[in-house]
Design a protein around this motif. Sequence first.
Motif, PDB file in Angstrom:
ATOM      1  N   UNK B 169       0.832  -1.204   0.000  1.00  0.00           N
ATOM      2  CA  UNK B 169       0.000   0.000   0.000  1.00  0.00           C
ATOM      3  C   UNK B 169       0.868   1.256   0.000  1.00  0.00           C
ATOM      4  N   UNK B 285      -5.049   5.252   7.702  1.00  0.00           N
ATOM      5  CA  UNK B 285      -6.094   4.815   6.774  1.00  0.00           C
ATOM      6  C   UNK B 285      -6.510   3.379   7.102  1.00  0.00           C
ATOM      7  N   UNK B 289     -10.311   2.551   8.419  1.00  0.00           N
ATOM      8  CA  UNK B 289     -11.102   1.644   7.590  1.00  0.00           C
ATOM      9  C   UNK B 289     -11.510   0.408   8.399  1.00  0.00           C
ATOM     10  N   UNK B 320     -15.825  -0.072   0.120  1.00  0.00           N
ATOM     11  CA  UNK B 320     -14.785  -0.721  -0.692  1.00  0.00           C
ATOM     12  C   UNK B 320     -14.350  -2.012  -0.014  1.00  0.00           C
ATOM     13  N   UNK B 322     -11.053  -3.330   0.222  1.00  0.00           N
ATOM     14  CA  UNK B 322      -9.873  -3.177   1.060  1.00  0.00           C
ATOM     15  C   UNK B 322      -9.685  -1.682   1.295  1.00  0.00           C
ATOM     16  N   UNK B 323      -8.765  -1.325   2.195  1.00  0.00           N
ATOM     17  CA  UNK B 323      -8.608   0.109   2.481  1.00  0.00           C
ATOM     18  C   UNK B 323      -7.828   0.821   1.400  1.00  0.00           C
ATOM     19  N   UNK B 324      -7.065   0.057   0.592  1.00  0.00           N
ATOM     20  CA  UNK B 324      -6.358   0.731  -0.506  1.00  0.00           C
ATOM     21  C   UNK B 324      -6.751   0.064  -1.801  1.00  0.00           C
ATOM     22  N   UNK B 325      -6.389   0.705  -2.857  1.00  0.00           N
ATOM     23  CA  UNK B 325      -6.889   0.275  -4.162  1.00  0.00           C
ATOM     24  C   UNK B 325      -5.994  -0.804  -4.765  1.00  0.00           C
TER      25      UNK B 325
END
Lengths: 325, 325, 325, 325, 325, 325
Positions: B169, B285, B289, B320, B322-325
């Motif tokens: 991430x 983050x 999340x 979403x 996951x917390x990151x893309x």
Amino acid sequence: MTFKHGDSVNQPFFVKAVQVRTYKNSEQRKYVELVMFAQSGESFPGRIWDWQEKIKTYEREIQQGDVIHITGEASEYQKQIQIRVDHLEWRDEDKATWVDQLLPRPKQSADRLKQRLHGMVSTMEHPILRALAEAVLSDREISERLYSYPAAKTNHHATLHGLLHHIVSMMECANKVQQQYPFLNRDLLLAGVLYHDLGKIGELTHLRDGGDYTLEGKLHGHIHFSATLLQRFGQQQGVVKTEAFKLLQHMVLSHHGKLEWGSPVTPKIPEAVVLHMIDKLDAMMFCMFSEMQSLQPGEWVKRTKSLENDMLKHSLLNETEDYFN
Amino acid sequence: MTFKHGDSVNQPFFVKAVQVRTYKNSEQRKYVELVMFAQSGESFPGRIWDWQEKIKTYEREIQQGDVIHITGEASEYQKQIQIRVDHLEWRDEDKATWVDQLLPRPKQSADRLKQRLHGMVSTMEHPILRALAEAVLSDREISERLYSYPAAKTNHHATLHGLLHHIVSMMECANKVQQQYPFLNRDLLLAGVLYHDLGKIGELTHLRDGGDYTLEGKLHGHIHFSATLLQRFGQQQGVVKTEAFKLLQHMVLSHHGKLEWGSPVTPKIPEAVVLHMIDKLDAMMFCMFSEMQSLQPGEWVKRTKSLENDMLKHSLLNETEDYFN
Amino acid sequence: MTFKHGDSVNQPFFVKAVQVRTYKNSEQRKYVELVMFAQSGESFPGRIWDWQEKIKTYEREIQQGDVIHITGEASEYQKQIQIRVDHLEWRDEDKATWVDQLLPRPKQSADRLKQRLHGMVSTMEHPILRALAEAVLSDREISERLYSYPAAKTNHHATLHGLLHHIVSMMECANKVQQQYPFLNRDLLLAGVLYHDLGKIGELTHLRDGGDYTLEGKLHGHIHFSATLLQRFGQQQGVVKTEAFKLLQHMVLSHHGKLEWGSPVTPKIPEAVVLHMIDKLDAMMFCMFSEMQSLQPGEWVKRTKSLENDMLKHSLLNETEDYFN
Amino acid sequence: MTFKHGDSVNQPFFVKAVQVRTYKNSEQRKYVELVMFAQSGESFPGRIWDWQEKIKTYEREIQQGDVIHITGEASEYQKQIQIRVDHLEWRDEDKATWVDQLLPRPKQSADRLKQRLHGMVSTMEHPILRALAEAVLSDREISERLYSYPAAKTNHHATLHGLLHHIVSMMECANKVQQQYPFLNRDLLLAGVLYHDLGKIGELTHLRDGGDYTLEGKLHGHIHFSATLLQRFGQQQGVVKTEAFKLLQHMVLSHHGKLEWGSPVTPKIPEAVVLHMIDKLDAMMFCMFSEMQSLQPGEWVKRTKSLENDMLKHSLLNETEDYFN
Amino acid sequence: MTFKHGDSVNQPFFVKAVQVRTYKNSEQRKYVELVMFAQSGESFPGRIWDWQEKIKTYEREIQQGDVIHITGEASEYQKQIQIRVDHLEWRDEDKATWVDQLLPRPKQSADRLKQRLHGMVSTMEHPILRALAEAVLSDREISERLYSYPAAKTNHHATLHGLLHHIVSMMECANKVQQQYPFLNRDLLLAGVLYHDLGKIGELTHLRDGGDYTLEGKLHGHIHFSATLLQRFGQQQGVVKTEAFKLLQHMVLSHHGKLEWGSPVTPKIPEAVVLHMIDKLDAMMFCMFSEMQSLQPGEWVKRTKSLENDMLKHSLLNETEDYFN
Amino acid sequence: MTFKHGDSVNQPFFVKAVQVRTYKNSEQRKYVELVMFAQSGESFPGRIWDWQEKIKTYEREIQQGDVIHITGEASEYQKQIQIRVDHLEWRDEDKATWVDQLLPRPKQSADRLKQRLHGMVSTMEHPILRALAEAVLSDREISERLYSYPAAKTNHHATLHGLLHHIVSMMECANKVQQQYPFLNRDLLLAGVLYHDLGKIGELTHLRDGGDYTLEGKLHGHIHFSATLLQRFGQQQGVVKTEAFKLLQHMVLSHHGKLEWGSPVTPKIPEAVVLHMIDKLDAMMFCMFSEMQSLQPGEWVKRTKSLENDMLKHSLLNETEDYFN
């Protein structure tokens, strides 16, 4: 302070640092910024104006490490005495003699201090800790630096073999404290003292080379370098998995005592607490003793980074040769 | 929270930590303190009273890493739910399956994350920095740990391959930030992300072994161990004297951003400033999340060590995976 | 620095601030204190002694905003270069041309930046947040100031359209960060960036008028004025009771991140945390980039209020036109 | 404290807050969390277990604002007395009477306090400041809240018309301090007292509605809301550009005295310094007086958020009806 | 810890503190709060419920200083073991013997410690400082307290003759440190050690009387009382105008080292710096040694007010009788 | 400021401090450092160069307390105006008249202030507290100093009878605050005001003698000396064991409000809280009033140690003779 505003200057200096600078709006004009040691052991800034003219006469650049005889004038600028150099001469023939006289150094000779250090190490009993201590002393390159480097840029023991001076004093102090609190492990304390500031030999340069921070010194700090050296010697000895090694490494990493003073971990064993306190005590004793030497009883030392207060030189203090016994 | 005071318990748990204790004034009486993962991914303390009796029945000690089926009762003790174990059974036959289900882990598989990590490293261009990054990935022992360890004991990414999750991430975030501020050196940022928390593999144990601090973790901290690993790979590659290496080492040492947060030096190059900020951002983050997933809009996350405030889950947040893309 | 102690001065300057002062024990004698921009973009203090005499020749007072051609001398006074004005001439005919050259400004034109700002706003989807953003851009008086004011008195973006420069960079950074952490609401982030420093247009004056604090700026601060403007537009749009408005107002009020940095509340939603971090990041990136432009690799930027450390310009940094892409 | 561990309970309470909660691992089971005022003026938490059963009997949900007669038992849980509700009955017929008895309130009636407030305002002389003060008192919605809201959630004056109580005491104190230091502007002080905490009417709810933080209260804080109200009245009166208005707004914004206490600017005029000190003094006097009323001389008040120390009730204190005259 | 939750209790205790309390809503019901020393040297809270009934049987109130044989049960309440007293019996006949066994005390006898203290004082040479030291030892009332009081309520040396224990250890440590740094005045150090905590005899009560703070202790603190005692002896000796007296008084006032630690002035002479460091060192050595005595190597001492960190009992520590030699 | 760089000087000054210094590298050359009061009430540093020459003409040393008529020049050095003395003449004949004119003093005469002080004390009712107050006023040596000493070296009330000025203002303020909060003990407040800064008469010298710190002042501080004086009067009156005395001593010791501001204990009774606040308020009111007297509305007072902020002199402030009524 040796000089006052308006005093004329006529004597040799050691060039600790030198930088030629250009006037930005006139690239032809240059001047020189110097930092120099005088015979008094004090350090002074110097300026040579219009160097682009003067160098035509001298036909030579000034180098860090030169000994130069200066005629000029002292002036107070922003609370600091600064020396304007009107004329200079290189003392090349008797340079070695002058370096000896101009670089500040402790009362005790390096040989005497080395002897005291070896004496202490020879009393260590724990095989791993003694081996780790002796590894430093046997490593020619490391030990030569250890015997000659300063212990700090400015705060305390910023002299020739200042690091050695600090280590010997701390070792003998640690020895006494361990006698008082006998549950402490004496060998951990002695090895901790030896290694804690060893990284100074990478953080700083030799005083002959200016005694200033190296790039690694600024970017990594001496604690990291002390720990790296201990890691190296630990691997050499094959002891990195032992409890003694881990405790010693902890002492090196935690010796500044608090995170905000630059230790990545805080002291978590009794010997680490003591190492930190002795380090602080020894630095303060050095500073107070040094600053008070040029004062009369009743006068005050101004607070510095090391001394958190103004300090009174009172009349009950004893007269001694060095700050430690 | 899965359980409330008074609920009965009847399900399998993973034993994260275990300790048998003696009643001091009655050496015959013993009890067991447990820390266990439930299927919900949450961690609970457990107690087994009068173990000296129960063990006669079971004829077996509980080990860290066991999967045990528990019947008992939940009770609130000092604001925390604790599980009293009345009866237990070892799930030895299907243990592997249960371990998979009981240990908390990110949504993305380790393989997927590894692939993303390798993808990023394969875009690095600076030969020394790329070599240092690849050295980690090629070192079988190191990289296996890197792919499976947690990134923290409790604060954030305290899961199976949590460290990998955090690194991927951060790398992708660093990549985006460098696109925004193109004077930054991208390879320094990526290498800095890879190495900054690498020492976690020495500071902590694998989550299967409890994910707790090791003795070195407590005494030396992960920054020292990250720096030691970088030193080792730097020596392997023969690059420790290069500017790139020194800058990278600086980034590792300074990534906590402030002395009081445990860095022995503070950030002194732009990439070190950015590394610290991305690290803090990614941890926050993750925490926000994760904590908000079990809440309804309008509810608040309680402040923790990572989150300096209570945090509102508002209704404009996107759903979403996951917390990151 | 353009001038050194002793340099002669002969060039035009923009008068940023001017004050005529009286010698207290001789009411007849006056002198002038100036703050001026030079062509280098740097700002210098100036002094005109015995103004009561000189004004007889000039028959004119100096005004803030004048362009004056100065002959005189630079001297270092208290670590700062100050310009003694011996003679001056007003450049009234070609003043507009000179103002353009003398006021510091970003590499990118205001038009280019405006276009980028409008581009970002045009991608917003949440009806209330988009309406609030467009209300600013449609308000002629507000938007004209937004496009031309500095973002700070001295710390960062203290240039012509510095506020616009800062907002565009932050918006594009926020966009990238939201791509990385997709649970964040993108429109909240963009609207938060637009409004957070809008109050600067009341806290400061236009750079042509000196770029200094107004009385309200000193007594109320820009956060209060940003919040008052948002309140006004919220009432115009009839949305002050909506969740989106309340969250946005919270972001404006909390964007300094900590109470001790002047926010009356601390960030309590993920987007407010991110807004604060991007703001700090963008200011630091601007400062490091700007300060390093006049340095050689290996040289250090001195610590300032914005940069908490000395910062090394290392040789791996990329050469770029502006600090952001 | 009215109740001790183990006491039986049989009396009416006012429901300050109520929440029905579900046992997570058994969605059928529910319990109720209450916060209630007793006749003593003290506030107690309450619990009703297995509400899913009890509600079948009562066929009615408990609402915030209900008066309920409870039978049950007091127990100490985590240093706090909590009431287990075994049976309850709604006091609907005589509810109004009970509300009057159960909600805590100052010794002086709202009418008496209102009269004192109007008396002070009627002595104001500066036309703008007086108009701004009268605008508040003439605004029916605002003034009704001002006369009835609490001044805080818990710290001080957390009672019916506590805000009015605090304002009247501070105004009369400000009046005396201005008599002592006559260079201070009396009208600024009085207007500052009136407006400084006015935002509490948006930050909190009426005590009948629980006296807790609103969402805006948590996200924006009362200082922002006080400033917004002053802005509104200033615009109504057309005075926002006057010095008097700007100074008054500064006093509102700075009245917490320090950034870290939540003021976005710090006091920069003498009256703002005094307003902050009187505010702090009045809160402390209230707290000490209140806490000491139930103590014997020689006993100590425990330190709280408002009282930075344990405080001794000594025997030289005078007996008085209210904490101010 | 001697007891665990659920253990039955059947042994004598020393009553350190006692308080009879009334149930507020039932003035007939009373209970007793006790603090008691067990034979282990540990201190425990106790409770006797429904004392109004039990006292009918006993026909006697419990007094501070009583020795009572208790039967009851231990239970954990808020992380602390508390003893519920079901039955009690006064041990009046053999009370003196029990007091001796129940009050915690150092390994070394008071006589042995007194002898060491007198030995140190007898080596002092400065006439004024020696006279001031001897004045304490010759004052019967003062010296008797000095020989028997604890040095703190809880932190360190909170035992019978704990103050004497602390002073002797510090004196011998000061002696060693002065040998290391011989410019320090030895007599100032020794007198400073003797006087620095002398005020504890007014700040605390004798351990037989509970070892708790007196009213003066809470309101004035021990530094003020130490200084008052030194003032008294200085006047007796007619030396208050001498430099030696002023320096010694400074050492007493500054011995906490920092304002925030309760010294009204900070150390401004070398001996004051050393006194503070030795005081801190000795307290930490005592605490670490004491806490580690009941631990196995590898176990950790929890951080306390005195120990700023968790502390590891490692296996290289030496086994010793007392913490100092 | 009376003088600007370059102004010529020709007027009498009072010598507040004087020191003859030697050029270190030329023991024959000497210069004089002066601190002097001008007629404006301001204090200026002065320098006499080459004093070893000038003294041959004058045949007399300059003494602290002399009045000298100086001709010379003012120059700005390090942001401060300094006076170079070219020629000087002693004003011995009319010295007394000049001392009266040159030493700064409050608007109100000492007699008027004394009368107000005695008036307040005569209203005290508590026999012990009144006796303790009258003891001060009856002690000839103490009261004479109390009536004439400054209240500080530089911060506030650093004038002739500045201590008396401060005490009278605080007493009348305390009187008003007690009227507002009538549960406070009025006599405790008045006695606390009288004693709190009494130690200034030992910490400082009389302004005629320079108004500087004494050695005891630096080493012990005024709080210790105030407490010692109260102890002395308490013993004289035989009241040191009374509650009133103990409370009063607590107020003296705690009046700085926080440990870090130099109080060894913090306020623990309501009157001690109030004493601290009134002390701070009165000092700030004095400073703001004094600093603003030479300013125009719209100008700012620079922040000082006493004023934590820049302070605006606004146009709504009232014109008054003295800062208090």
